[in-house]
Structure formats: C-alpha cells, structure tokens
Design a protein around this motif. Structure first.
Motif, PDB file in Angstrom:
ATOM      1  N   TRP A  72     -39.922   5.699 -11.008  1.00 34.46           N
ATOM      2  CA  TRP A  72     -39.871   7.166 -11.414  1.00 34.46           C
ATOM      3  C   TRP A  72     -38.842   7.908 -10.530  1.00 34.46           C
ATOM      4  O   TRP A  72     -38.183   8.977 -11.251  1.00 34.46           O
ATOM      5  CB  TRP A  72     -41.274   7.889 -11.256  1.00 34.46           C
ATOM      6  CG  TRP A  72     -41.680   7.881  -9.846  1.00 34.46           C
ATOM      7  CD1 TRP A  72     -42.351   7.189  -9.065  1.00 34.46           C
ATOM      8  CD2 TRP A  72     -41.338   9.196  -9.126  1.00 34.46           C
ATOM      9  NE1 TRP A  72     -42.532   7.726  -7.906  1.00 34.46           N
ATOM     10  CE2 TRP A  72     -41.975   8.869  -7.902  1.00 34.46           C
ATOM     11  CE3 TRP A  72     -40.401  10.303  -9.019  1.00 34.46           C
ATOM     12  CZ2 TRP A  72     -41.876   9.829  -6.681  1.00 34.46           C
ATOM     13  CZ3 TRP A  72     -40.347  11.317  -8.087  1.00 34.46           C
ATOM     14  CH2 TRP A  72     -40.910  10.958  -6.908  1.00 34.46           C
TER      15      TRP A  72
ATOM     16  N   PRO B 170     -39.395   3.370  -6.362  1.00 39.18           N
ATOM     17  CA  PRO B 170     -40.135   3.368  -7.434  1.00 39.18           C
ATOM     18  C   PRO B 170     -39.298   3.782  -8.801  1.00 39.18           C
ATOM     19  O   PRO B 170     -38.435   4.597  -8.482  1.00 39.18           O
ATOM     20  CB  PRO B 170     -41.275   4.591  -7.321  1.00 39.18           C
ATOM     21  CG  PRO B 170     -41.385   4.653  -5.778  1.00 39.18           C
ATOM     22  CD  PRO B 170     -39.958   4.398  -5.156  1.00 39.18           C
TER      23      PRO B 170
ATOM     24  N   VAL C  10     -48.343   4.462 -16.710  1.00 42.18           N
ATOM     25  CA  VAL C  10     -48.167   5.081 -15.423  1.00 42.18           C
ATOM     26  C   VAL C  10     -47.821   4.297 -14.265  1.00 42.18           C
ATOM     27  O   VAL C  10     -47.205   4.404 -13.402  1.00 42.18           O
ATOM     28  CB  VAL C  10     -49.288   6.060 -15.099  1.00 42.18           C
ATOM     29  CG1 VAL C  10     -49.253   6.841 -13.811  1.00 42.18           C
ATOM     30  CG2 VAL C  10     -49.414   7.152 -16.243  1.00 42.18           C
ATOM     31  N   ASP C  11     -48.858   3.182 -14.236  1.00 43.30           N
ATOM     32  CA  ASP C  11     -48.533   2.343 -12.944  1.00 43.30           C
ATOM     33  C   ASP C  11     -47.163   1.750 -13.026  1.00 43.30           C
ATOM     34  O   ASP C  11     -46.592   1.399 -11.949  1.00 43.30           O
ATOM     35  CB  ASP C  11     -49.512   1.205 -13.088  1.00 43.30           C
ATOM     36  CG  ASP C  11     -50.998   1.684 -13.012  1.00 43.30           C
ATOM     37  OD1 ASP C  11     -51.117   2.889 -12.354  1.00 43.30           O
ATOM     38  OD2 ASP C  11     -51.955   0.938 -13.473  1.00 43.30           O
ATOM     39  N   LEU C  12     -46.498   1.611 -14.356  1.00 47.58           N
ATOM     40  CA  LEU C  12     -45.214   0.883 -14.168  1.00 47.58           C
ATOM     41  C   LEU C  12     -44.306   1.829 -13.715  1.00 47.58           C
ATOM     42  O   LEU C  12     -43.251   1.231 -13.048  1.00 47.58           O
ATOM     43  CB  LEU C  12     -44.907   0.771 -15.750  1.00 47.58           C
ATOM     44  CG  LEU C  12     -43.339   0.216 -16.017  1.00 47.58           C
ATOM     45  CD1 LEU C  12     -43.263  -1.006 -15.499  1.00 47.58           C
ATOM     46  CD2 LEU C  12     -42.971   0.039 -17.611  1.00 47.58           C
TER      47      LEU C  12
ATOM     48  N   PHE D 170     -44.336   3.168 -11.091  1.00 53.78           N
ATOM     49  CA  PHE D 170     -44.725   3.268  -9.723  1.00 53.78           C
ATOM     50  C   PHE D 170     -44.176   1.718  -9.076  1.00 53.78           C
ATOM     51  O   PHE D 170     -44.099   1.660  -7.876  1.00 53.78           O
ATOM     52  CB  PHE D 170     -45.975   3.426  -9.025  1.00 53.78           C
ATOM     53  CG  PHE D 170     -46.388   5.099  -9.214  1.00 53.78           C
ATOM     54  CD1 PHE D 170     -45.790   6.018  -8.021  1.00 53.78           C
ATOM     55  CD2 PHE D 170     -46.864   5.693 -10.332  1.00 53.78           C
ATOM     56  CE1 PHE D 170     -46.400   7.018  -8.018  1.00 53.78           C
ATOM     57  CE2 PHE D 170     -47.351   6.868 -10.283  1.00 53.78           C
ATOM     58  CZ  PHE D 170     -46.879   7.677  -9.307  1.00 53.78           C
ATOM     59  N   ASN D 171     -43.803   0.910 -10.141  1.00 57.58           N
ATOM     60  CA  ASN D 171     -43.009  -0.379  -9.733  1.00 57.58           C
ATOM     61  C   ASN D 171     -41.809  -0.241  -8.967  1.00 57.58           C
ATOM     62  O   ASN D 171     -41.231   0.852  -9.479  1.00 57.58           O
ATOM     63  CB  ASN D 171     -43.112  -1.334 -10.791  1.00 57.58           C
ATOM     64  CG  ASN D 171     -44.469  -1.622 -11.244  1.00 57.58           C
ATOM     65  OD1 ASN D 171     -45.256  -1.717 -10.637  1.00 57.58           O
ATOM     66  ND2 ASN D 171     -44.455  -2.304 -12.389  1.00 57.58           N
ATOM     67  N   GLU D 172     -41.398  -0.816  -8.003  1.00 58.68           N
ATOM     68  CA  GLU D 172     -40.233  -0.754  -7.130  1.00 58.68           C
ATOM     69  C   GLU D 172     -38.918  -1.389  -8.052  1.00 58.68           C
ATOM     70  O   GLU D 172     -39.322  -2.667  -8.573  1.00 58.68           O
ATOM     71  CB  GLU D 172     -40.359  -1.202  -5.906  1.00 58.68           C
ATOM     72  CG  GLU D 172     -41.361  -0.117  -4.877  1.00 58.68           C
ATOM     73  CD  GLU D 172     -40.840  -0.346  -3.393  1.00 58.68           C
ATOM     74  OE1 GLU D 172     -40.050  -1.209  -3.131  1.00 58.68           O
ATOM     75  OE2 GLU D 172     -41.538   0.116  -2.577  1.00 58.68           O
TER      76      GLU D 172
END
Length: 349
Positions: free
Chosen positions: A15, A13, A2-4, A6-8
């Motif tokens: 997503w 992001p 999930v954290d991935l 939100f990576n830019e």
C-alpha cells in the motif's frame, strides 16, 4: 484483498508503494491537465520559481510523513537523499541548456521535451534503482564500488574544464548519426516530434523526425548518464529501497520547473560544479570511512548538513563572483536558450 496490501514488496507494504505512485500520478495529471494546457505559452522565470517551490514543498512534506511513519533515521536519510539528488539534477539542467541551445529549441517548445523527458526519467530511474537495490542486497561490497566510483567522478568533475564543449561535441555526433540514418527536418513543426513531409526523391508524404525528437533523445540520454552518478550517491546514503526511490523521484519531478529558472541565469552558477564534485567525493569517502573504521558511523543528518553547506556555498560563491554580470572565462561560455538554428550541414536520410 486488504491483506494483500499489507504484504511486503522490497521491504515495505504494497500500500505504501501504491500510495506513492498515486501521488505522482495526480501531480503529473495536475501538471499536464491544468498548468500547461496552453502549449503556446512560455514558462517564465517567476512561474518556474513558484513551481519549483511547489514541488520542493511537496517533497519535504512527504519527507515529514516518512519521518513520522518510519522514524527519524528514515526521515533524515530521505531528506539527505532528496537534497543530494536535487543538487545533482542542477548540473543536469546546465547540460540540458547546452542541448537546447545546440539544437535551437525555443523556450515555448522546451517544456514539451522536458515533460516527456521526466516521464521517461521516472521509468528509467525506477529500473536503475531496482537493479542497484538487487545488487546491494545481494552483496554489500557493491557499496564500496559505488563509493570508489563517486570519488572518481567527483575528482574528474573537479579537474575537468571542458564538459560543456564535450556535451556540444556529443550532441553534434548524435545529430550527424541521426541525419545519416533517419529523415530529420532542419526546422521545427510546432511542437511535434514527428511530422509528415514529401520524400525528397519520390515526393510522397513520409514521416520525418524533427529537431524536437533529437532533443528528447539527448535529454533522456543525459539523464541516464547523470543517474550513473546519482543512483550510487543515494545508495551510499541509505539502502532502504523505498527511501531511495521516493527521494529520487521527488527530486526529478521538479526538474522541468527548475530548468526554466536556472537556464535564464546559467552564467551566474560558474562554481556550482565544484560544489557538486565535493558532494560526490564526501559521500564516497563516507562509505570508505565506514568500511575502514567499523566503529565510526556518520549519521544521515551529517550527510544532509554537509550537502546543504557545500551546495549553498557553491551557489553563494558563484553569485558573488558573477555579481557584476561577468562569468569567469575559465568556465567556458553558456549557450543561450533563445531560439537559433544550430543543426546545419546535415543531409536528409
């Protein structure tokens, strides 16, 4: 995991990129799987207008989401980019009409070429926008070069009066080249790009290209040429890669539907090219003014309003001048979209 998401990546992001491409995939699947399963059915003007309105509405809804999620400036830049790209794609429609008329592609087969052409255009535009974003973010002076090119392209479009003839000559040269180096049939085989027919010397069945394949190459080539204008135009409005990419893709998604509406009345838009030329010149001048007079900032909504006014004016003036069904002779004669054989004289390779 999930954290991935939100990576830019390219300023947004991951997503957001995945969500946008999921929407595009669903739209293409809807178009392919539901709307056009019957390959023998022609797309009429009424259906074309409805599909155009459908894609435009989705593009505007997506712009509303960008306005809400990324803010008013991003929303205004997206809408301005969408209108500019949609406007410039209208000129592309007329060139495609010339290509189809020259090769004698019937309406029932045109939608297959346009479908694969748009799929290729999505990939090609993505590559060109990625390259443009890299250049702009590495050196902002690239925008000045973009601006100068847009002004030049607009002036050239204003003074040119032989573009349709030029497109026909380019298509003729390409067809002659293809026939010298490849096996190309004189007639269509349904909606196939490649068919199997006997070799003229050995009689053994071999693969031949059909005129539909030549049309696909020419349509994709035309899109690349138009992207040279449209990609710098939208970077002149915003350097946000996500806004540039999404507005560009939504603009060309409805190109196939728009084609069947405009091709039926191509003679009525004799002065649209003038409006498009003025739009290019305005966008280029906007960058020049911003660079020359650093205190002057032209808001995105100004670009949107000017683009809409110029486009609407060009369309309205064209319809008014051709209200009696006569097109000004100076603009040249449009080629019909009805089928006729127009690839004579070629020899089989």
């Amino acid at each position: 995991m999930v954290d991935l998401l939100f990576n830019e990546w390219l300023g947004k992001p991951i997503w957001m990129w995945l969500a946008f491409h999921a929407v595009i995939f669903l739209l293409l699947a809807f178009d392919l799987g539901l709307l056009h399963r019957d390959k023998s059915r022609e797309i009429g003007v009424k259906e074309s207008l409805l599909l155009t309105a459908f894609y435009l509405s989705l593009g505007l809804l997506f712009g509303g989401w960008i306005w809400w999620y990324l803010g008013p400036q991003a929303g205004q830049e997206y809408l301005a980019g969408l209108v500019v790209e949609k406007s410039l794609s209208m000129d592309n429609v007329f060139v495609i009409a010339v290509i189809f008329g020259f090769l004698g592609i019937p309406r029932v087969a045109q939608h297959r070429v346009l479908l694969w052409g748009i799929l290729a255009a999505v990939l090609l535009r993505g590559l060109m926008i990625g390259l443009g974003a890299a250049l702009v973010h590495q050196a902002e002076w690239v925008l000045t070069i973009f601006a100068a090119f847009l002004i030049y392209a607009g002036i050239k479009m204003l003074v040119s009066r032989e573009e349709e003839d030029g497109e026909g000559e380019s298509a003729n040269r390409f067809v002659a080249f293809a026939r010298r180096h490849f096996r190309v049939t004189d007639d269509l085989d349904g909606q196939k790009f490649v068919t199997r027919r006997p070799h003229p010397e050995t009689g053994k069945p071999v693969r031949w290209l059909t005129p539909l394949a030549l049309a696909l190459v020419l349509v994709n080539g035309a899109d690349v040429i138009f992207a040279v204008d449209s990609v710098p135009a939208i970077f002149a409005i915003t350097t946000d890669t996500y806004v540039v990419y999404t507005s560009n893709i939504f603009a060309i998604l409805g190109l196939r539907a728009l084609y069947f509406a405009l091709a039926a009345m191509v003679d009525r838009f004799a002065y649209l090219k003038t409006a498009l030329a003025l739009i290019l010149i305005f966008i280029g001048l906007k960058i020049v003014v911003a660079d020359t007079f650093e205190l002057i900032h032209i808001a995105p909504w100004v670009s949107l309003v000017v683009t809409v006014v110029l486009l609407a004016g060009g369309i309205a003036y064209s319809l008014w001048r051709t209200r009696d069904g006569h097109r000004p002779a100076a603009e040249g004669e449009a080629l019909p979209s009805a089928p006729h054989h127009a690839a004579p004289g070629g020899r089989h390779g």
